[in-house]
Design a protein around this motif. Structure first.
Motif, PDB file in Angstrom:
ATOM      1  N   SER A   1       0.844  -1.195   0.000  1.00  0.00           N
ATOM      2  CA  SER A   1       0.000   0.000   0.000  1.00  0.00           C
ATOM      3  C   SER A   1       0.878   1.242   0.000  1.00  0.00           C
ATOM      4  CB  SER A   1      -0.904   0.003   1.238  1.00  0.00           C
ATOM      5  OG  SER A   1      -1.778  -1.103   1.221  1.00  0.00           O
ATOM      6  N   GLY A   2       0.482   2.231  -0.780  1.00  0.00           N
ATOM      7  CA  GLY A   2       1.235   3.471  -0.849  1.00  0.00           C
ATOM      8  C   GLY A   2       2.299   3.500  -1.913  1.00  0.00           C
ATOM      9  N   CYS A   3       2.337   2.463  -2.780  1.00  0.00           N
ATOM     10  CA  CYS A   3       3.376   2.404  -3.819  1.00  0.00           C
ATOM     11  C   CYS A   3       2.951   3.052  -5.134  1.00  0.00           C
ATOM     12  CB  CYS A   3       3.784   0.952  -4.073  1.00  0.00           C
ATOM     13  SG  CYS A   3       4.840   0.265  -2.777  1.00  0.00           S
TER      14      CYS A   3
ATOM     15  N   MET B   1       5.450  -2.287  -8.373  1.00  0.00           N
ATOM     16  CA  MET B   1       5.601  -0.860  -8.049  1.00  0.00           C
ATOM     17  C   MET B   1       6.220  -0.704  -6.665  1.00  0.00           C
ATOM     18  SD  MET B   1       4.222   1.071 -10.541  1.00  0.00           S
ATOM     19  CE  MET B   1       3.714   2.594  -9.732  1.00  0.00           C
ATOM     20  N   TYR B   2       7.035   0.343  -6.546  1.00  0.00           N
ATOM     21  CA  TYR B   2       7.581   0.683  -5.227  1.00  0.00           C
ATOM     22  C   TYR B   2       7.841   2.179  -5.177  1.00  0.00           C
ATOM     23  CZ  TYR B   2      10.205   0.638  -0.899  1.00  0.00           C
ATOM     24  OH  TYR B   2      10.595   0.877   0.397  1.00  0.00           O
TER      25      TYR B   2
ATOM     26  N   VAL C   1       9.508  -0.163   6.086  1.00  0.00           N
ATOM     27  CA  VAL C   1       8.227   0.258   5.506  1.00  0.00           C
ATOM     28  C   VAL C   1       8.488   1.096   4.260  1.00  0.00           C
ATOM     29  CG1 VAL C   1       7.005   0.245   7.717  1.00  0.00           C
ATOM     30  CG2 VAL C   1       8.180   2.326   6.953  1.00  0.00           C
ATOM     31  N   VAL C   2       7.439   1.259   3.462  1.00  0.00           N
ATOM     32  CA  VAL C   2       7.518   2.130   2.286  1.00  0.00           C
ATOM     33  C   VAL C   2       7.805   3.551   2.758  1.00  0.00           C
ATOM     34  CG1 VAL C   2       6.250   3.033   0.298  1.00  0.00           C
ATOM     35  CG2 VAL C   2       5.886   0.675   1.040  1.00  0.00           C
ATOM     36  N   PRO C   3       8.720   4.277   2.110  1.00  0.00           N
ATOM     37  CA  PRO C   3       9.018   5.644   2.549  1.00  0.00           C
ATOM     38  C   PRO C   3       7.791   6.538   2.457  1.00  0.00           C
ATOM     39  CG  PRO C   3      10.002   5.188   0.399  1.00  0.00           C
ATOM     40  CD  PRO C   3       9.517   3.883   0.936  1.00  0.00           C
TER      41      PRO C   3
END
Length: 340
Positions: free
Chosen positions: A52-54, A238-239, A288-290
């Motif tokens: 989530s958030g990518c 995706m990232y 975690v995703v930045p």
């Protein structure tokens, strides 16, 4: 170089080139989608995966022309659908396109369906708007669509309100609405998030059946690698707003080239371990995703979570590497025999 591939000889139905979308936050402007390119052809299923958030859902909203107004904008790049750049299209053109040739199934049907209208009225509205049918014809066609998506007693359910249906039935209504005008491209954004595994399997079987019947292209957003393996021909990872890997599903799952892709696959529980009652620890991608304000820049955004990071990763954005039908944005790809 355009980081996308042609999987067929005929022109792509959807062609996204170097798309960058900027989002304005309290901390400034950030590239929520950062130089993303891909293609999708008729009758093909392309899966987008990532935490989530990518940027998966934001990409889908951009394709639909539904980006949040005032706080977001397409900074660069193009989105060509059936040969037309929708980023330059008028609002009237987009209104005719959406629901007709381009449709989307959203994550939670209860927030997408209007609670004060019957499901039949809502499906009929799509048909009236795009095909000019009258009210009675619209309800008749809506009943046929509900029957097509295997809702029992469709002639009764067409007069039901959303709250009177189960979660699985509401999702089927959303699919019926999305397919009412037989669109060329269907975007499914986590279409089974709130459903149990049995209903999930039924929904994906339904999508597969309808795709074969109408030759619909599907862009599927999911977290489930099992769904990716079953539903799609190609996948995009995706990232942090960037496309970091793309390729045929079987190749990417068997030989992941990016450390992040490898980590996502390692997070999937192994059925063999459960069958033999082995105690196998469930792996995870550390960190975690930045945050959005850290997107962009001239470095690898996965660096602080990677087990093979070095100074080059911290100071240089990875260049895209290509081979056959695959790409990876990593200085040190790990797919032996593919990129090494």
């Amino acid at each position: 170089m355009n980081d996308s591939f042609r999987s067929q000889n005929k022109p792509a139905l959807l062609k996204v080139q170097n798309l960058t979308i900027e989002l304005t936050t309290r901390l400034g402007t950030a590239p929520v989608i950062d130089d993303v390119s891909f293609e999708l052809h008729e009758g093909e299923t392309l899966c987008f995966v990532g935490e989530s958030g990518c940027g998966k859902s934001m990409t889908a909203l951009a394709l639909m022309g539904l980006l949040p107004e005032k706080v977001s904008r397409i900074a660069s790049g193009s989105i060509e659908f059936n040969g037309v750049d929708v980023t330059q299209a008028s609002a009237d053109f987009l209104n005719q396109l959406r629901g007709n040739e381009l449709s989307m199934i959203f994550q939670e049907p209860m927030t997408s369906l209007n609670p004060v209208f019957t499901v039949g009225e809502q499906i009929a509205e799509v048909l009236r708007h795009h095909q000019g049918v009258d009210k009675s014809t619209g309800v008749k066609l809506a009943t046929q669509l509900l029957d097509q998506v295997k809702i029992p007693e469709a002639h009764r359910r067409v007069h039901s309100f959303p709250h009177e249906l189960s979660g699985g039935q509401r999702q089927r209504v959303m699919i019926a609405m999305a397919l009412a005008c037989q669109p060329k491209l269907l975007i499914a954004d986590e279409p089974t998030t709130a459903l149990d595994v049995t209903v999930q399997a039924q929904i994906f079987d339904l999508l597969d059946e309808l795709q074969k019947e109408h030759n619909t292209a599907i862009m599927l957003i999911t977290h489930d690698m099992g769904v990716v393996a079953e539903m799609a021909e190609r996948m995009v990872v995706m990232y942090a707003g960037r496309k970091i890997e793309e390729g045929p599903v079987d190749e990417v799952l068997q030989q992941p080239a990016h450390p992040y892709t490898r980590g996502l696959i390692a997070c999937v529980p192994h059925l063999q371990a459960f069958m033999h009652e082995e105690r196998v620890p469930l792996l995870e991608v550390p960190g975690v995703v930045p945050s959005l304000n850290q997107f962009g820049g001239n470095q690898c955004l996965f660096a602080d979570r990677c087990d093979q990071v070095n100074e080059r990763c911290l100071n240089n954005r990875p260049e895209n590497k290509y081979t056959n039908q695959r790409s990876v944005a990593c200085w040190y790809p790990t797919a032996e025999g593919v990129f090494l």
